[in-house]
Design a protein around this motif. Structure first.
Motif, mmCIF file in Angstrom:
data_model
loop_
_atom_site.group_PDB
_atom_site.id
_atom_site.type_symbol
_atom_site.label_atom_id
_atom_site.label_comp_id
_atom_site.label_asym_id
_atom_site.label_seq_id
_atom_site.Cartn_x
_atom_site.Cartn_y
_atom_site.Cartn_z
ATOM 1 N N GLY A 101 0.822 -1.209 0.000
ATOM 2 C CA GLY A 101 0.000 0.000 0.000
ATOM 3 C C GLY A 101 0.851 1.251 0.000
ATOM 4 N N VAL A 102 0.223 2.363 -0.369
ATOM 5 C CA VAL A 102 0.905 3.655 -0.423
ATOM 6 C C VAL A 102 -0.057 4.730 0.056
ATOM 7 C CG1 VAL A 102 1.985 5.404 -1.898
ATOM 8 C CG2 VAL A 102 2.357 2.970 -2.379
ATOM 9 N N THR A 103 0.421 5.631 0.907
ATOM 10 C CA THR A 103 -0.349 6.815 1.300
ATOM 11 C C THR A 103 0.403 8.043 0.826
ATOM 12 O OG1 THR A 103 -1.353 5.766 3.231
ATOM 13 C CG2 THR A 103 -1.239 8.160 3.244
ATOM 14 N N PHE A 104 -0.302 8.913 0.097
ATOM 15 C CA PHE A 104 0.329 10.094 -0.499
ATOM 16 C C PHE A 104 -0.266 11.340 0.133
ATOM 17 C CE2 PHE A 104 1.279 13.024 -4.104
ATOM 18 C CZ PHE A 104 2.651 12.804 -4.159
ATOM 19 N N GLY A 105 0.534 12.015 0.935
ATOM 20 C CA GLY A 105 0.045 13.143 1.724
ATOM 21 C C GLY A 105 -0.440 14.325 0.925
ATOM 22 N N MET A 106 0.117 14.551 -0.263
ATOM 23 C CA MET A 106 -0.244 15.743 -1.028
ATOM 24 C C MET A 106 -1.624 15.643 -1.665
ATOM 25 S SD MET A 106 3.260 17.245 -2.723
ATOM 26 C CE MET A 106 4.026 15.705 -3.177
ATOM 27 N N MET B 65 -4.760 3.705 6.272
ATOM 28 C CA MET B 65 -5.652 4.705 6.859
ATOM 29 C C MET B 65 -4.991 5.358 8.068
ATOM 30 S SD MET B 65 -9.421 2.901 6.581
ATOM 31 C CE MET B 65 -10.331 4.389 6.991
ATOM 32 N N ALA B 66 -4.234 4.584 8.828
ATOM 33 C CA ALA B 66 -3.518 5.132 9.984
ATOM 34 C C ALA B 66 -2.497 6.168 9.537
ATOM 35 C CB ALA B 66 -2.839 4.009 10.763
ATOM 36 N N HIS B 67 -1.810 5.906 8.440
ATOM 37 C CA HIS B 67 -0.872 6.891 7.901
ATOM 38 C C HIS B 67 -1.594 8.197 7.577
ATOM 39 C CE1 HIS B 67 2.812 4.750 7.908
ATOM 40 N NE2 HIS B 67 2.545 3.915 6.922
ATOM 41 N N ARG B 68 -2.777 8.087 6.995
ATOM 42 C CA ARG B 68 -3.531 9.289 6.629
ATOM 43 C C ARG B 68 -3.983 10.055 7.871
ATOM 44 N NH1 ARG B 68 -8.242 7.985 2.703
ATOM 45 N NH2 ARG B 68 -9.199 7.272 4.651
ATOM 46 N N MET B 69 -4.063 9.370 9.014
ATOM 47 C CA MET B 69 -4.424 10.012 10.279
ATOM 48 C C MET B 69 -3.212 10.628 10.969
ATOM 49 S SD MET B 69 -7.118 7.226 11.800
ATOM 50 C CE MET B 69 -8.657 6.866 10.959
ATOM 51 N N SER B 70 -2.133 10.810 10.214
ATOM 52 C CA SER B 70 -0.898 11.423 10.718
ATOM 53 C C SER B 70 -0.122 10.504 11.647
ATOM 54 C CB SER B 70 -1.187 12.758 11.424
ATOM 55 O OG SER B 70 -1.691 13.715 10.510
ATOM 56 N N GLY C 112 -3.948 13.319 -0.014
ATOM 57 C CA GLY C 112 -4.762 12.734 1.053
ATOM 58 C C GLY C 112 -5.310 11.362 0.709
ATOM 59 N N GLU C 113 -4.601 10.625 -0.129
ATOM 60 C CA GLU C 113 -5.097 9.326 -0.594
ATOM 61 C C GLU C 113 -4.325 8.171 0.029
ATOM 62 O OE1 GLU C 113 -6.621 9.678 -5.074
ATOM 63 O OE2 GLU C 113 -4.608 10.507 -4.799
ATOM 64 N N SER C 114 -5.089 7.184 0.487
ATOM 65 C CA SER C 114 -4.519 5.918 0.930
ATOM 66 C C SER C 114 -4.940 4.863 -0.079
ATOM 67 C CB SER C 114 -5.038 5.555 2.320
ATOM 68 O OG SER C 114 -4.552 6.457 3.291
ATOM 69 N N ALA C 115 -3.969 4.172 -0.645
ATOM 70 C CA ALA C 115 -4.252 3.161 -1.663
ATOM 71 C C ALA C 115 -3.603 1.845 -1.254
ATOM 72 C CB ALA C 115 -3.732 3.611 -3.028
ATOM 73 N N VAL C 116 -4.293 0.739 -1.538
ATOM 74 C CA VAL C 116 -3.831 -0.592 -1.141
ATOM 75 C C VAL C 116 -3.773 -1.494 -2.359
ATOM 76 C CG1 VAL C 116 -4.399 -2.653 0.217
ATOM 77 C CG2 VAL C 116 -4.681 -0.382 1.219
ATOM 78 N N ASN C 117 -2.746 -2.321 -2.412
ATOM 79 C CA ASN C 117 -2.572 -3.269 -3.500
ATOM 80 C C ASN C 117 -3.679 -4.325 -3.431
ATOM 81 O OD1 ASN C 117 -1.725 -5.254 -5.288
ATOM 82 N ND2 ASN C 117 0.411 -5.178 -4.652
ATOM 83 N N PRO C 118 -4.554 -4.408 -4.424
ATOM 84 C CA PRO C 118 -5.663 -5.373 -4.379
ATOM 85 C C PRO C 118 -5.206 -6.819 -4.508
ATOM 86 C CG PRO C 118 -5.592 -4.312 -6.520
ATOM 87 C CD PRO C 118 -4.593 -3.601 -5.652
#
Length: 385
Positions: free
Chosen positions: A207-212, A235-240, A214-220
């Motif tokens: 998975g990858v979270t991109f702060g610029m 999702m935790a990454h997106r919560m800072s 605000g997207e959290s993406a997961v490898n399906p």
């Protein structure tokens, strides 16, 4: 002199980034008081905005940037631009992007730890405590392995990606509003499917979270048993929650707080894997004893999860991706680099001690006898004047 403007711009961006990191490192308490709360709000706004499309916006922007750089390279060759000048401006673009990422998310590495925010005391532990925790997570995973849906061959048959993504925020909601952990009061907008999944699978990326954006993406392509955990992690990454060990611990908490057995199983299975790996490294014989109690279903699911990556990750691409990720983590303030993922074992063992072991230690109640001096302090009455 004009040939060096790009390098000068890149240097300015790099200097600003360095100053920000030094500030974060030196004034971590101040950063922890303000930065995560501001960024969590910003990430929520960006996540709502980018949720209007199903695909990760940052991947589209990355392709556009690649096309622009390639087009500029062709123009440089046709129009005979100075290659040194061209390289300087390309460097400036990437330096500027890294600066923006540091401003919009990266300083979370210098904020307080998740354990501090949850008032979880992280102390050293002995082999017995590690073994007990490993056994606890094994038994939980064993029980849940029998509750999840399976196909005719006995393989896990979880809900599809979209449904799991919709449910992934439920655990965080429970942690926030039932368990009263405000650190999890962030965006629960569903994670997206990571584009070019086969490419990321070849590099071992879940998975990858991109702060610029605000997207959290997961490898399906992640196996079913690991998919809910991977969703909660991003999702935790997106919560800072930036450090990898903290994101892993948050994923465990969110999965086990979820009412769906699929999430609970994913959380306990991954917790067992981390603790079992740690136990194997310090007590191989003890790990063998623990492994004898693994149920057939859990054993098969763990073997399938491991085999998936072992069979699909070419050594060269995996090593390159790991090296890049390790360098990024260390540069951003994660001293352990890639090793920080496994450090979640420290949190898992201490959580087990403080929330499972200690509450189970009770003092037996005995009938109250007012004439029994061992139960009542009578000194005040005896000495009264």
């Amino acid at each position: 002199m004009r040939y060096w403007f790009g390098y000068l711009t890149a240097g300015i961006f790099a200097a600003i980034t360095w100053v920000l990191m030094q500030f974060g490192q030196r004034f971590s308490t101040l950063v922890d008081m303000i930065y995560p709360y501001v960024i969590r709000t910003l990430q929520g706004m960006l996540a709502e905005w980018t949720s209007s499309v199903d695909f990760p916006v940052w991947q589209v922007l990355a392709v556009a940037l690649g096309v622009l750089i390639l087009a500029s390279l062709v123009l440089m060759l046709i129009l005979k631009w100075n290659p040194i000048q061209w390289a300087g401006w390309v460097l400036a673009v990437f330096s500027g992007l890294y600066m923006l990422n540091t401003m919009m998310w990266g300083l979370n590495y210098y904020a307080g730890t998740l354990a501090e925010d949850m008032r979880l005391e992280v102390a050293s532990y002995n082999l017995e405590e590690l073994t007990e925790a490993t056994l606890y997570y094994r038994d939980k995973a064993n029980d849940l392995a029998a509750q999840i849906p399976r196909d005719a061959a006995g393989n896990p048959d979880f809900a599809d990606f979209a449904q799991l993504a919709q449910q992934a925020g439920d655990g965080f909601h429970t942690l926030t509003y039932t368990n009263h952990y405000s650190i999890f009061a962030g965006s629960v907008v569903p994670v997206k499917e990571l584009g070019w999944a086969d490419l990321y699978t070849s590099m071992g990326v879940t998975g990858v979270t991109f702060g610029m954006t605000g997207e959290s993406a997961v490898n399906p392509n992640v196996p079913d048993v690991g998919l809910p955990f991977a969703m909660a992690h991003e999702m935790a990454h997106r919560m800072s929650i930036a450090p990898e060990r903290d994101a892993n611990f948050a994923a465990f908490l969110a999965c086990t707080a979820n009412s769906d057995p699929q999430f609970q199983y994913s959380g306990y299975l991954m917790a067992f894997r981390y603790c079992y790996t740690a136990l194997t490294s310090v007590d191989a014989q003890g790990a063998v004893t623990v492994s004898q109690g693994i149920s057939q279903q859990l054993r098969g699911d763990m073997a399938g999860y491991t085999a998936f990556f072992d069979s699909r990750v070419p050594t060269t691409s995996s090593n390159l991706a790991s090296s890049v990720n390790d360098a990024y983590l260390k540069l951003s303030g994660e001293e352990g680099g890639m090793d920080s993922y496994a450090e979640v074992c420290d949190l898992l063992v201490n959580w087990h001690i403080q929330t499972v072991v200690l509450p189970s230690i009770t003092v037996e109640d005995s009938p109250f006898d007012p004439y029994d001096e061992t139960q009542v302090d009578l000194s005040g009455i005896v000495n009264a004047r």
